[in-house]
Design a protein around this motif. Structure first.
Motif, PDB file in Angstrom:
ATOM      1  N   UNK A  38       0.835  -1.204   0.000  1.00 13.30           N
ATOM      2  CA  UNK A  38       0.000   0.000   0.000  1.00 13.30           C
ATOM      3  C   UNK A  38       0.869   1.253   0.000  1.00 13.30           C
ATOM      4  N   UNK A  39       1.875   1.269   0.859  1.00 10.75           N
ATOM      5  CA  UNK A  39       2.758   2.437   0.911  1.00 10.75           C
ATOM      6  C   UNK A  39       3.553   2.592  -0.378  1.00 10.75           C
ATOM      7  N   UNK A  40       4.009   1.474  -0.947  1.00 11.86           N
ATOM      8  CA  UNK A  40       4.784   1.553  -2.186  1.00 11.86           C
ATOM      9  C   UNK A  40       3.920   2.028  -3.355  1.00 11.86           C
ATOM     10  N   UNK A  41       2.679   1.607  -3.378  1.00 14.66           N
ATOM     11  CA  UNK A  41       1.782   2.090  -4.428  1.00 14.66           C
ATOM     12  C   UNK A  41       1.558   3.595  -4.303  1.00 14.66           C
ATOM     13  N   UNK A  42       1.406   4.065  -3.063  1.00 13.28           N
ATOM     14  CA  UNK A  42       1.226   5.505  -2.865  1.00 13.28           C
ATOM     15  C   UNK A  42       2.471   6.278  -3.277  1.00 13.28           C
ATOM     16  N   UNK A  43       3.647   5.734  -2.955  1.00 16.02           N
ATOM     17  CA  UNK A  43       4.899   6.440  -3.244  1.00 16.02           C
ATOM     18  C   UNK A  43       5.266   6.414  -4.723  1.00 16.02           C
ATOM     19  N   UNK A  44       4.741   5.426  -5.468  1.00 15.58           N
ATOM     20  CA  UNK A  44       5.059   5.319  -6.894  1.00 15.58           C
ATOM     21  C   UNK A  44       3.902   5.737  -7.786  1.00 15.58           C
TER      22      UNK A  44
END
Length: 686
Positions: free
Chosen positions: A379-385
Motif C-alpha cells: 500500500x505504501x509503495x503504491x502511494x509512493x510510486x
C-alpha cells in the motif's frame, strides 16, 4: 608588420589556452555546458561552448576569485533553454542568479553546492524543488518566485540553518507545509502566496519571522498569536477558523488571554485533567508490562537468553502465511501491520537474525551474519510510486521494471517490481526471501545497496537506494550534446569504481558472485557521478532463460546465461570500458556492417596510438592525457580477449586502472576493505 605579428601572437596564445588559462578546468567545463544548455545566446558576450578562460577574459556576468568562478549573474537577459547538468562542479560559486529569463524544464539536481544566494525567479521551471537544496548548508537566500513548480514541498529544510529569505510564491505548490520549515532558525522573510498549500501554519509560530505572506492558498485552522505580532503579515484568501484558538495552540497567547477568576477555574480543570491522564497512563502501562512479560515467558522456548534481549516479542513468521518453509531469520512483521493510505516516510529497518539465534533446521543455507533490512507494505509503495505509474518508470529489464518512489519527507527510493512470470521454475516465496537475504549482505561503496523488500500476494519487489543521475548508458547514449559532463577523469573514475565492485563480487565476497548482467545500463551514477553497480545477486533469474545480456556485451562463450563465468563478466566490463572510451553503443544497427559491433570494430585498433586518438569520444574535445588513454586501451584489449583464459582477473584490472588514475592526476581514493556484510559494516534500473 608589427600589427600582423601581434595578431599572430594573440592567436597563438589562444590556441595554447590550456597552458596559459587562469580558470580552473572544472569550472571552464561547467560554464561551457551551461552556455550550450542556454542555446549559446549571443548576448552572453565572451562566453564559449568549448574552452575559454572565464576568469582571465571578460565573460558577461561571471566573476572570479583567483582561478575559481564565484559568481554567475545573468538576470533579465532573455535567455532560453535549461541549466544543463554540470552546475554541481562549480564548487566555489556562492552567488547564482538566473532570474527573469525564459528557462524551462525541471530545476536540475546538480546546482552549485556552496551557493549562498540562489535566484531562479520569474522563469518557466516545472516539477518540484530538487532535494539537493537540502544539502546547501551555506544557503542564505532562495528565490523560486513566479515559476510553474508543482507538487508537495518536500521536507528538505532541516540543515538550512543560515537561510534568512525564501520566496516560493506564484507557483502551483500544494499539500501541507513540511515539519522541517519550523527548524529554519534564521528565517526572516517567507513568501508562500498564490500557491495551493493547505493545512495549518502553526509550525511557523516559533520562527524569527519579520515578513510572512501566505495569501491566496488553502490554509485553514487558527493563526498563532505569535505570528500576529510580526512586522508584516499578509494572510488573506485562506479558510481560517473563527473564534478562539484551542488550548495549547500558542502557549504565549493563552497565558495573556485569561485573567482573574477564569484563570483560577481553568487551572483547577487543567489539574483534574492532568491527574486523570496520569492515572490512565499508569494503568495502561501496568497492563502492557503484564502482557509483555506473559508473551516473553510464552515464547522463551524459541530463542536463547542472548537473543531474547532483542527480539522477545518478534514473531518468527507471519500468522497469515504460516511457516511454508520460510526462513526464521526473516522478520516479516511489517506484513501484519494494517495498511495505511498515507504517504508515509519509509519504515525503519527491521533486523534479520541469523540461524544461530533461531531454529537452524528451518533454513540451513542462510548466512550466519545478521543483517538489517526493511519490509515495506504494498500500500505504501503504491502511494509512493503513484500506483506504479508510467510517469515514475525509471527503466525496464528482463525480470521486471524499476519505479521511482517519492515520500513526503523527501526520501526517494528505486523499486524493482519483479514480473512473477520471470521467476524461473515458479520460484517460491521462500526462494525470494533467500534471494533478499543474500543480496542484503552485498555491501560495497560501488554496489547499489538493497534497502528493503516487499513480499505480498502477487508482489515481489526489491527496494534500492535511488541514484539521481540515472545510468551510465543514458549519460553516454541518450543525453543530448549539451548535457554530457563526463570528462576523462570522470570516465576513468567510473571504470575503476565499477571494477572494484566486480572485484568484490568475484574475489572478496564469500561465496563469490557472478554478475551475468554487466552492462552500462546497470551502472548507476550518484550526484557526484560515482558509479554504483546494480542487479548484483540476481543471476538466478537468468539461469533458465534463453536471453543474453544484449547485443555487443556477450562474451563468445556465453551462448546462454548459464554458460557465463567470472571471465565472462570481465569481457562485458571491457565492453563498458569501450563505451567510456569511444562514446559508442556496443551494437549500433544504424552504422555500416563492419562498425556495428563495437568490439569487432575497435579491438584491432586499440594498440595503434594514432588510430586510437581518432576513436576517442568527440565529446571529450581532446582533453585527456595520452599516456592514460593508452593504458586504458591496453586494459580494454586484455578484457575483450576471445579466449576466457587469456583475460585478466578483476583484481588485475583494478591494479591497472589504478595506474590510469595515477596518470590522470585524479586523487586516489583509499581502497576500502569490504566484505560480505557483517555486524559492523558501513555502508538497477534495468
Amino acid at each position: 608588420m608589427a600589427r600582423y605579428l601581434a595578431l599572430l601572437l594573440a592567436l597563438a596564445l589562444r590556441l595554447a589556452y590550456p597552458a596559459f588559462a587562469e580558470t580552473d578546468q572544472g569550472d571552464v567545463s561547467a560554464v561551457n555546458v551551461l552556455f550550450k544548455s542556454l542555446n549559446a545566446p549571443p548576448q552572453l558576450t565572451g562566453w564559449s561552448s568549448t574552452g575559454g578562460d572565464p576568469c582571465g577574459d571578460d565573460w558577461k556576468g561571471v566573476k572570479c576569485s583567483g582561478s575559481s568562478v564565484t559568481e554567475i549573474s545573468l538576470s533579465g537577459l532573455g535567455l532560453t533553454g535549461s541549466l544543463g547538468y554540470q552546475l554541481s562542479s562549480l564548487t566555489s560559486v556562492t552567488y547564482f542568479d538566473m532570474s527573469k529569463n525564459n528557462l524551462k524544464g525541471d530545476i536540475p539536481y546538480q546546482l552549485p553546492p556552496k551557493v549562498e544566494h540562489l535566484n531562479l525567479a520569474e522563469n518557466a521551471f516545472t516539477g518540484g524543488i530538487p532535494y539537493s537544496i537540502s544539502q546547501m548548508t551555506d544557503l542564505k537566500y532562495l528565490n523560486l518566485h513566479r515559476n510553474q513548480l508543482n507538487g508537495q514541498l518536500n521536507d528538505i529544510f532541516g540543515k538550512l540553518d543560515r537561510l534568512s529569505e525564501m520566496y516560493l510564491s506564484f507557483n502551483q505548490l500544494s499539500g501541507n507545509l513540511p515539519p522541517s520549515l519550523g527548524s529554519l532558525k534564521s528565517l526572516k522573510t517567507l513568501h508562500l502566496q498564490n500557491n495551493q498549500f493547505s493545512g495549518s501554519i502553526k509550525g511557523l509560530a516559533n520562527l524569527p519571522l519579520e515578513d510572512l505572506n501566505v495569501e491566496n492558498n488553502q490554509f485553514n485552522g487558527w493563526i498563532p498569536n505569535k505570528l500576529k505580532n510580526i512586522d508584516t503579515l499578509q494572510i488573506g484568501g485562506n479558510s481560517w477558523s473563527s473564534g478562539a484558538a484551542p488550548p495549547g495552540m500558542d502557549k504565549a497567547s493563552n497565558t495573556n488571554s485569561h485573567t482573574g477568576g477564569k484563570k483560577g477555574v481553568r487551572s483547577v480543570v487543567n489539574g483534574a485533567v492532568i491527574a486523570g491522564t496520569v492515572i490512565a497512563v499508569l494503568v495502561i502501562s501496568l497492563i502492557l508490562l503484564a502482557l509483555i512479560k506473559r508473551r516473553s515467558l510464552s515464547s522463551s522456548h524459541y530463542i536463547d537468553d542472548q537473543s531474547s534481549q532483542n527480539i522477545s516479542s518478534t514473531p518468527l513468521v507471519s500468522r497469515e502465511l504460516g511457516l511454508k518453509g520460510y526462513s526464521s531469520s526473516i522478520d516479516i512483521k511489517a506484513l501484519e501491520t494494517p495498511p495505511s493510505m498515507d504517504l508515509r516516510p519509509p519504515p525503519e529497518p527491521y533486523k534479520l537474525f541469523s540461524d544461530n539465534e533461531f531454529a537452524v533446521k528451518l533454513n540451513p543455507k542462510q548466512s550466519t551474519n545478521p543483517v538489517s533490512i526493511t519490509a515495506y507494505s504494498i500500500v505504501d509503495l503504491q502511494a509512493a510510486t503513484g500506483s506504479f505509474s508510467a510517469s515514475r518508470l525509471l527503466g525496464q529489464g528482463t525480470i521486471g521494471s524499476v519505479y521511482k518512489a517519492k515520500y513526503a519527507d523527501g526520501k526517494v527510493l528505486a523499486v524493482k517490481k519483479i514480473d512473477l512470470i520471470n521467476l524461473s521454475g515458479g520460484t517460491s516465496s521462500y526462494d525470494f526471501m533467500e534471494l533478499v537475504s543474500g543480496i542484503s549482505k552485498l555491501r560495497h561503496p560501488n554496489i547499489t545497496e538493497l534497502l528493503g523488500y516487499c513480499l505480498e500476494p502477487r508482489y515481489h519487489l526489491l527496494i534500492y537506494e535511488f541514484q539521481m543521475n540515472g545510468s551510465l548508458h543514458d549519460f553516454l547514449h541518450l543525453s543530448d550534446e549539451y548535457s554530457k559532463p563526463l570528462t576523462w577523469d570522470t570516465r576513468v573514475r567510473i571504470a575503476l569504481g565499477t571494477a572494484r565492485a566486480l572485484e568484490y563480487l568475484h574475489g572478496i565476497c564469500s561465496p563469490s558472485v557472478i554478475h551475468k548482467n554487466m552492462k552500462s545500463a546497470n551502472i548507476l551514477l550518484d550526484s557526484e557521478l560515482n558509479p554504483h553497480l546494480s542487479d548484483c545477486g540476481l543471476a538466478v533469474f537468468y539461469e533458465d532463460t534463453s536471453e543474453n545480456l544484449g547485443p555487443g556485451y556477450n562474451a563468445p562463450e556465453c551462448t546462454k546465461p548459464s554458460a557465463c563465468t567470472m571471465k565472462s563478466d570481465v569481457y562485458s566490463f571491457g565492453v563498458v570500458m569501450l563505451e567510456l572510451l569511444t562514446g559508442c553503443k556496443p551494437f549500433d544497427s544504424s552504422k555500416p556492417i563492419m562498425e556495428r559491433t563495437l568490439v569487432r570494430w575497435a579491438a584491432p585498433q586499440l594498440h595503434d596510438i594514432n588510430v586510437l586518438t581518432q576513436m576517442v569520444d568527440p565529446a571529450l574535445r581532446g582533453l585527456y592525457p595520452p599516456k592514460s588513454l593508452s593504458r586504458f586501451a591496453d586494459v580494454i584489449a586484455l578484457c575483450i580477449q576471445p579466449e576466457p583464459e587469456f583475460r585478466p582477473s578483476m583484481s588485475e584490472v583494478v591494479q591497472s586502472l589504478d595506474q590510469c588514475v595515477h596518470r590522470t592526476g585524479i586523487d586516489k581514493r583509499s581502497r576500502l576493505s569490504t566484505s560480505c556484510r557483517s555486524d559492523d559494516s558501513e555502508s538497477s534500473y534495468h
